[in-house]
Design a protein around this motif. Structure first.
Motif, PDB file in Angstrom:
ATOM      1  N   MET A   1       2.332  -3.149  -5.390  1.00 35.26           N
ATOM      2  CA  MET A   1       1.189  -2.998  -4.500  1.00 35.26           C
ATOM      3  C   MET A   1       0.222  -4.164  -4.686  1.00 35.26           C
ATOM      4  N   LYS A   2      -0.581  -4.407  -3.659  1.00 35.98           N
ATOM      5  CA  LYS A   2      -1.660  -5.375  -3.783  1.00 35.98           C
ATOM      6  C   LYS A   2      -2.823  -4.933  -2.922  1.00 35.98           C
ATOM      7  N   LEU A   3      -4.006  -5.401  -3.291  1.00 42.21           N
ATOM      8  CA  LEU A   3      -5.231  -4.990  -2.626  1.00 42.21           C
ATOM      9  C   LEU A   3      -5.837  -6.153  -1.867  1.00 42.21           C
ATOM     10  N   TYR A   4      -6.058  -5.963  -0.582  1.00 45.01           N
ATOM     11  CA  TYR A   4      -6.836  -6.907   0.216  1.00 45.01           C
ATOM     12  C   TYR A   4      -8.295  -6.449   0.145  1.00 45.01           C
ATOM     13  N   HIS A   5      -9.161  -7.322  -0.346  1.00 43.53           N
ATOM     14  CA  HIS A   5     -10.546  -6.916  -0.518  1.00 43.53           C
ATOM     15  C   HIS A   5     -11.474  -8.061  -0.125  1.00 43.53           C
ATOM     16  N   SER A   6     -12.774  -7.776  -0.220  1.00 34.54           N
ATOM     17  CA  SER A   6     -13.785  -8.745   0.205  1.00 34.54           C
ATOM     18  C   SER A   6     -15.093  -8.365  -0.473  1.00 34.54           C
ATOM     19  N   ILE A   7     -16.159  -9.040  -0.098  1.00 35.13           N
ATOM     20  CA  ILE A   7     -17.476  -8.583  -0.502  1.00 35.13           C
ATOM     21  C   ILE A   7     -17.788  -7.292   0.248  1.00 35.13           C
ATOM     22  N   GLY A   8     -18.783  -6.568  -0.226  1.00 38.82           N
ATOM     23  CA  GLY A   8     -19.201  -5.361   0.473  1.00 38.82           C
ATOM     24  C   GLY A   8     -18.988  -4.104  -0.352  1.00 38.82           C
ATOM     25  N   PRO A   9     -19.687  -3.024   0.001  1.00 37.16           N
ATOM     26  CA  PRO A   9     -19.635  -1.797  -0.793  1.00 37.16           C
ATOM     27  C   PRO A   9     -18.303  -1.067  -0.754  1.00 37.16           C
ATOM     28  N   ASN A  10     -17.613  -1.082   0.385  1.00 32.94           N
ATOM     29  CA  ASN A  10     -16.332  -0.376   0.447  1.00 32.94           C
ATOM     30  C   ASN A  10     -15.272  -0.997  -0.470  1.00 32.94           C
ATOM     31  N   PRO A  11     -15.067  -2.311  -0.421  1.00 34.06           N
ATOM     32  CA  PRO A  11     -14.135  -2.898  -1.382  1.00 34.06           C
ATOM     33  C   PRO A  11     -14.581  -2.690  -2.823  1.00 34.06           C
ATOM     34  N   ARG A  12     -15.886  -2.751  -3.052  1.00 34.11           N
ATOM     35  CA  ARG A  12     -16.369  -2.566  -4.423  1.00 34.11           C
ATOM     36  C   ARG A  12     -16.013  -1.185  -4.948  1.00 34.11           C
ATOM     37  N   LEU A  13     -16.167  -0.162  -4.138  1.00 32.84           N
ATOM     38  CA  LEU A  13     -15.907   1.185  -4.646  1.00 32.84           C
ATOM     39  C   LEU A  13     -14.439   1.375  -5.000  1.00 32.84           C
ATOM     40  N   VAL A  14     -13.539   0.747  -4.244  1.00 31.60           N
ATOM     41  CA  VAL A  14     -12.120   0.850  -4.587  1.00 31.60           C
ATOM     42  C   VAL A  14     -11.831   0.078  -5.869  1.00 31.60           C
ATOM     43  N   ARG A  15     -12.460  -1.084  -6.047  1.00 29.13           N
ATOM     44  CA  ARG A  15     -12.263  -1.823  -7.299  1.00 29.13           C
ATOM     45  C   ARG A  15     -12.798  -1.032  -8.492  1.00 29.13           C
ATOM     46  N   MET A  16     -13.939  -0.374  -8.317  1.00 30.51           N
ATOM     47  CA  MET A  16     -14.458   0.464  -9.387  1.00 30.51           C
ATOM     48  C   MET A  16     -13.510   1.609  -9.701  1.00 30.51           C
ATOM     49  N   PHE A  17     -12.979   2.216  -8.668  1.00 32.14           N
ATOM     50  CA  PHE A  17     -12.026   3.316  -8.845  1.00 32.14           C
ATOM     51  C   PHE A  17     -10.816   2.842  -9.637  1.00 32.14           C
ATOM     52  N   LEU A  18     -10.295   1.678  -9.302  1.00 33.78           N
ATOM     53  CA  LEU A  18      -9.150   1.114 -10.018  1.00 33.78           C
ATOM     54  C   LEU A  18      -9.472   0.891 -11.495  1.00 33.78           C
ATOM     55  N   PRO A  52     -11.420  -2.417   2.294  1.00 37.12           N
ATOM     56  CA  PRO A  52     -10.181  -2.924   1.713  1.00 37.12           C
ATOM     57  C   PRO A  52      -8.945  -2.335   2.393  1.00 37.12           C
ATOM     58  N   VAL A  53      -7.802  -2.929   2.036  1.00 44.15           N
ATOM     59  CA  VAL A  53      -6.491  -2.417   2.454  1.00 44.15           C
ATOM     60  C   VAL A  53      -5.576  -2.457   1.247  1.00 44.15           C
ATOM     61  N   LEU A  54      -4.880  -1.362   1.017  1.00 42.19           N
ATOM     62  CA  LEU A  54      -3.882  -1.301  -0.056  1.00 42.19           C
ATOM     63  C   LEU A  54      -2.508  -1.473   0.571  1.00 42.19           C
ATOM     64  N   MET A  55      -1.834  -2.573   0.202  1.00 43.60           N
ATOM     65  CA  MET A  55      -0.488  -2.824   0.702  1.00 43.60           C
ATOM     66  C   MET A  55       0.506  -2.210  -0.266  1.00 43.60           C
TER      67      MET A  55
END
Length: 205
Positions: A1-18, A52-55
């Protein structure tokens, strides 16, 4: 798997979750300031253009933060961030939904309608005429939560959950765009300090 992310609160919350899960994934940065997420290569991955998008290894792309976190919880149930019992999962989902409706959505739309308008007006429908009301709705949501947090260390009880991660990501975002906590919100302020001390918050700041 890989994560497509960027700046912003939504990508941040997924990174925190990880990070809270102890999961490491390769990541691909998407430049949303330049509009990379609104161009055909990325739109082929996620037609909504959001991050984000999780591939998945199968080639399927999962978008939407809650769906991504739910999937990761299914794969890696420990430590539980949504819940290890039906009651705990329902409680987490209840609070996550309340936060999304009462705080996240009006805060986000209020930003897009005002400070973020130059960036977003050609990308999504913005409501500049409703900016003040949207921001007021988010403030009311935070005040409602302040009154109901009680002495709990975390939003849904004694343990960190997805609800806390969602709320923290957007409280921090709000602080950057003129929608921070009110000075009198002592419970939320103490909660925010507890969250800010976590490694996941520091690593994604």
């Amino acid at each position: 798997m890989k994560l497509y992310h960027s700046i912003g609160p939504n990508p941040r919350l997924v990174r925190m979750f990880l990070i809270e899960k102890g999961i490491e994934l390769p990541a691909v940065d998407v430049d949303i300031i330049a509009g990379e997420n609104r161009q055909s290569p990325f739109l082929a991955i996620n037609p909504s253009g959001s991050t984000p998008v999780l591939m998945l290894d199968s080639g399927e792309a999962l978008a939407e933060t809650t769906a991504i976190c739910e999937y990761l919880e299914e794969l890696h149930p420990q430590p539980p961030l949504i819940g290890s019992t039906p009651e705990a999962r329902a409680r987490t989902r209840m609070w996550t939904r309340r936060i999304d409706l009462a705080i996240v959505q009006p805060m986000t739309h209020g930003f897009r309608a005002a400070e973020g308008l130059p960036m977003f007006k050609e990308r999504v429908r913005c409501l500049p005429q409703a900016a003040d009301d949207l921001k007021a709705t988010a403030r009311e949501g935070l005040a409602w939560l302040e009154a109901r947090l009680g002495e709990r260390p975390f939003v849904a009880g004694d343990a960190l959950t997805l609800a806390d991660i969602v709320l923290y990501s957007f409280v921090e975002f709000g602080a950057l765009v003129g929608q921070g906590l009110d000075a009198g919100q002592a419970r939320l302020s103490a909660w925010r300090e507890r969250m800010a001390s976590r490694d996941s918050a520091k690593a994604t700041a």
